[in-house]
Design a protein around this motif. Structure first.
Motif, PDB file in Angstrom:
ATOM      1  N   ILE A 140       8.171   4.919   9.147  1.00 24.84           N
ATOM      2  CA  ILE A 140       7.503   5.765   8.460  1.00 24.84           C
ATOM      3  C   ILE A 140       6.689   6.889   9.091  1.00 24.84           C
ATOM      4  O   ILE A 140       6.525   7.895   8.731  1.00 24.84           O
TER       5      ILE A 140
ATOM      6  N   LEU B 288      -5.794   4.557   4.867  1.00 23.61           N
ATOM      7  CA  LEU B 288      -4.813   5.673   5.791  1.00 23.61           C
ATOM      8  C   LEU B 288      -5.711   6.493   6.495  1.00 23.61           C
ATOM      9  O   LEU B 288      -6.609   7.455   5.905  1.00 23.61           O
TER      10      LEU B 288
ATOM     11  N   LEU C 173       1.158   3.799  12.528  1.00 23.44           N
ATOM     12  CA  LEU C 173       2.037   3.335  11.362  1.00 23.44           C
ATOM     13  C   LEU C 173       3.374   3.034  11.950  1.00 23.44           C
ATOM     14  O   LEU C 173       3.583   3.390  13.451  1.00 23.44           O
ATOM     15  N   PRO C 174       3.976   2.123  11.377  1.00 22.14           N
ATOM     16  CA  PRO C 174       5.138   1.785  11.967  1.00 22.14           C
ATOM     17  C   PRO C 174       6.310   2.945  12.299  1.00 22.14           C
ATOM     18  O   PRO C 174       6.271   3.863  11.398  1.00 22.14           O
TER      19      PRO C 174
ATOM     20  N   ILE D 213      -0.845  12.151   8.265  1.00 22.97           N
ATOM     21  CA  ILE D 213      -1.369  11.015   8.168  1.00 22.97           C
ATOM     22  C   ILE D 213      -0.788  10.071   9.534  1.00 22.97           C
ATOM     23  O   ILE D 213       0.642  10.102   9.685  1.00 22.97           O
TER      24      ILE D 213
ATOM     25  N   ILE E 174       0.657  -4.224  10.656  1.00 24.99           N
ATOM     26  CA  ILE E 174       0.975  -3.331   9.603  1.00 24.99           C
ATOM     27  C   ILE E 174       2.503  -3.354   9.709  1.00 24.99           C
ATOM     28  O   ILE E 174       3.153  -3.023  10.741  1.00 24.99           O
ATOM     29  N   GLU E 175       3.339  -3.497   8.378  1.00 24.15           N
ATOM     30  CA  GLU E 175       4.800  -3.478   8.418  1.00 24.15           C
ATOM     31  C   GLU E 175       5.220  -2.371   7.334  1.00 24.15           C
ATOM     32  O   GLU E 175       4.699  -2.372   6.284  1.00 24.15           O
ATOM     33  N   SER E 176       6.187  -1.518   7.580  1.00 27.13           N
ATOM     34  CA  SER E 176       6.833  -0.924   6.636  1.00 27.13           C
ATOM     35  C   SER E 176       7.518  -1.495   5.697  1.00 27.13           C
ATOM     36  O   SER E 176       8.292  -2.627   6.032  1.00 27.13           O
TER      37      SER E 176
ATOM     38  N   GLN F 106      -7.398  -1.475   8.604  1.00 28.94           N
ATOM     39  CA  GLN F 106      -7.161  -2.581   7.614  1.00 28.94           C
ATOM     40  C   GLN F 106      -8.482  -2.844   6.985  1.00 28.94           C
ATOM     41  O   GLN F 106      -9.640  -3.028   7.965  1.00 28.94           O
TER      42      GLN F 106
ATOM     43  N   VAL G  22      -3.870   3.683  10.439  1.00 31.96           N
ATOM     44  CA  VAL G  22      -4.342   2.775   9.175  1.00 31.96           C
ATOM     45  C   VAL G  22      -5.486   2.012  10.064  1.00 31.96           C
ATOM     46  O   VAL G  22      -5.610   1.580  11.146  1.00 31.96           O
TER      47      VAL G  22
ATOM     48  N   LEU H  47      10.916   3.992   0.530  1.00 30.57           N
ATOM     49  CA  LEU H  47      10.198   3.334   1.258  1.00 30.57           C
ATOM     50  C   LEU H  47       8.718   3.409   0.498  1.00 30.57           C
ATOM     51  O   LEU H  47       7.762   4.476   0.555  1.00 30.57           O
TER      52      LEU H  47
ATOM     53  N   LEU I 178       6.188   9.591   1.122  1.00 28.80           N
ATOM     54  CA  LEU I 178       7.367   9.040   1.416  1.00 28.80           C
ATOM     55  C   LEU I 178       8.421   9.076   0.368  1.00 28.80           C
ATOM     56  O   LEU I 178       8.114   8.988  -0.795  1.00 28.80           O
TER      57      LEU I 178
ATOM     58  N   SER J 241       0.817  -1.120  -0.059  1.00 27.13           N
ATOM     59  CA  SER J 241      -0.070   0.289   0.022  1.00 27.13           C
ATOM     60  C   SER J 241       0.734   1.269   0.002  1.00 27.13           C
ATOM     61  O   SER J 241       1.826   1.408   0.840  1.00 27.13           O
TER      62      SER J 241
ATOM     63  N   GLN K 277      -4.803   1.086  13.874  1.00 29.30           N
ATOM     64  CA  GLN K 277      -3.192   0.813  14.060  1.00 29.30           C
ATOM     65  C   GLN K 277      -2.452   1.966  13.735  1.00 29.30           C
ATOM     66  O   GLN K 277      -2.797   2.676  12.848  1.00 29.30           O
TER      67      GLN K 277
ATOM     68  N   THR L   7       0.591  -5.732   4.942  1.00 35.83           N
ATOM     69  CA  THR L   7       0.002  -6.306   6.068  1.00 35.83           C
ATOM     70  C   THR L   7       0.463  -7.859   6.289  1.00 35.83           C
ATOM     71  O   THR L   7       0.662  -8.662   5.393  1.00 35.83           O
TER      72      THR L   7
ATOM     73  N   ILE M 108      -5.661  -1.062   2.740  1.00 38.30           N
ATOM     74  CA  ILE M 108      -5.364  -0.285   4.009  1.00 38.30           C
ATOM     75  C   ILE M 108      -5.903   1.030   3.767  1.00 38.30           C
ATOM     76  O   ILE M 108      -5.748   1.866   2.832  1.00 38.30           O
TER      77      ILE M 108
ATOM     78  N   LEU N 222       3.518   0.069   2.970  1.00 30.94           N
ATOM     79  CA  LEU N 222       3.189  -0.618   3.876  1.00 30.94           C
ATOM     80  C   LEU N 222       2.598  -2.167   3.287  1.00 30.94           C
ATOM     81  O   LEU N 222       1.933  -2.021   2.247  1.00 30.94           O
TER      82      LEU N 222
END
Lengths: 172, 155
Positions: free
Chosen positions: B102, B123, B98-99, B111, A82-84, B116, B114, A72, A68, A63, B96, A77, B121, A75
Motif C-alpha cells: 500500500i 497514520l 507502511l507495507p 501518508i 504492520i501488515e496490509s 502503533q 505509522v 485494500l 486506498l 485500520s 514503522q 497489527t 494505528i 492495515l
C-alpha cells in the motif's frame, strides 16, 4: 504341490491385482506431496499453496487508510508488525459487502506479503503433485484470472489460486 | 547526535496529532509553523485538509483549527483540521514504514508511516509531500494524481 501346478486363473488375477497395488503404493510414497490451505469465501472454496501461507489468525481490528481502493481495506497489527490487508473477494467476483470475513491468511512470497481476508479455513492438507489439474478452460468469471489449477477435496472441485497473479493485480 | 562520519542520527521525533474527517493523523512537528485555533488565517487562503484527503468534513462551520505548515522554497500554507489531539515525542525506532503493498498508493496523499498506539494505528502524514503533489496536479492539469479540490474547500 507339483512344479507343473498352474494356479487357477482367479488366483492369478488376485496376485496380479495385489502386485499392482504394491507398485502403486511405492509410487505414492515417492511422489512429491504439496501442502494446500483450503478456505471459503462466500459460497465457494479456494486454496492457496501452503508454502505461501505463514499464518492464519482472526481478522481483528483493521485500520482504515484513506485513498486506498476497495480491495485494500487497511492495515492490521500482527505481534507488533504492520501488515496490509487484501479483500480478495474483489478479485473473485464475490460480494464484498456481505458478512465481514472472519479470518486472515498471512501470505508471504519472495516479493509479496499481505493478509488475505477469508470467511473460514476448511482444511490444511497434503496432496500429491499429480492431483493438481490444470484449470478448466470453461472456467469463467473474474476468478479465472487468479486460478492456476484445480484439486479435488471431499468430492468437491477447489480452485487453486496463484499468489503471483494476485500480486500483479494489486501492486502498482 | 551525530555519527563519526558526519551523518546526523535522529533519535527522537516530535509528533503533533490532529484529527480530520474522523481520522487521526500525526505530523512531524517541525513541519508546523503555527497553530491558529481561531481559524482566522490572517486573511490568507485556508485549505480544508479533509478535501485533500478525500475525507468527510468533520468540523462545524465555525469549529476547527488552522495549522500553518512550513513549505520548502515556498510560502507557508494554511490547512484547516478538526482539532488538535496530542503532541509528543517518540523514538524514531517506534515509527514503522507502511507495507509495500500500500505504501506507493498512499504516499501520493503524503501518508508515509505509522505509529502503533495500543490496539490503534496512528497514520503519519507529510503535509509537504501532500501539498507538493497537489501543486503538481494543479500545474500539470493531470487527473492521475487523484487530488482535486473545489473552490468550496478553500476558505
Amino acid at each position: 504341490m507339483s512344479p507343473n501346478y498352474e494356479k487357477p486363473k482367479s488366483e492369478r488375477i488376485i496376485d496380479d491385482l495385489k502386485r499392482r497395488q504394491q507398485e502403486k503404493e511405492i509410487v505414492d510414497v515417492d511422489e512429491k506431496l504439496i501442502k494446500i490451505v483450503i478456505f471459503s469465501i462466500g459460497s465457494k472454496r479456494y486454496a492457496f499453496y501452503g508454502s505461501s501461507v505463514k499464518e492464519i489468525l482472526p481478522a481483528g481490528n483493521i485500520s482504515w487508510i484513506p485513498s486506498l481502493p476497495d480491495f485494500l481495506p487497511g492495515l492490521i497489527t500482527i505481534r507488533g508488525d504492520i501488515e496490509s490487508v487484501v479483500d480478495i473477494r474483489y478479485f473473485l467476483g464475490e460480494n464484498s459487502s456481505s458478512i465481514p470475513c472472519k479470518y486472515i491468511a498471512l501470505v508471504v512470497t519472495d516479493s509479496f506479503r499481505a493478509g488475505i481476508l477469508v470467511d473460514s479455513i476448511d482444511d490444511v492438507t497434503d496432496i500429491p503433485l499429480s492431483a493438481i489439474r490444470a484449470p478448466l478452460t470453461t472456467l469463467s468469471g473474474v476468478a479465472r484470472e487468479l486460478v492456476c489449477g484445480e484439486v479435488e477435496w471431499l468430492e468437491e472441485t477447489v480452485a487453486l489460486l496463484d499468489i503471483a497473479k494476485l500480486e500483479s493485480r494489486i501492486t502498482l | 547526535m551525530s555519527k563519526a562520519d558526519g551523518q546526523l542520527e535522529i533519535d527522537n521525533v516530535g509528533i503533533l496529532v490532529f484529527s480530520v474527517g474522523g481520522v487521526s493523523f500525526g505530523v512531524e512537528s517541525s513541519q508546523i509553523a503555527a497553530i491558529d485555533p481561531g481559524r482566522t488565517g490572517g486573511g490568507f487562503k485556508i485549505i480544508k485538509l479533509n478535501a485533500l484527503l478525500g475525507l468527510a468534513d468533520g468540523s462545524d462551520n465555525d469549529a476547527g483549527v488552522v495549522l500553518e505548515f512550513r513549505q520548502e522554497c515556498s510560502t507557508n500554507r494554511l490547512l484547516l483540521v478538526d482539532k488538535i489531539e496530542d503532541i509528543f515525542e517518540i523514538p524514531l525506532s517506534d515509527i514503522q514504514l507502511l507495507p509495500e503493498v500500500i505504501a506507493e498508493r498512499v504516499l501520493q496523499r503524503g501518508i508515509w508511516g505509522v505509529i502503533q498506539q495500543g490496539n490503534n494505528i496512528l497514520l503519519l502524514i507529510d503535509i509537504n509531500r501532500l501539498l507538493k503533489n497537489m501543486d503538481s496536479s494543479s500545474s500539470e492539469k493531470t487527473v492521475s494524481m487523484q487530488i482535486q479540490i473545489s473552490q468550496e474547500d478553500i476558505l
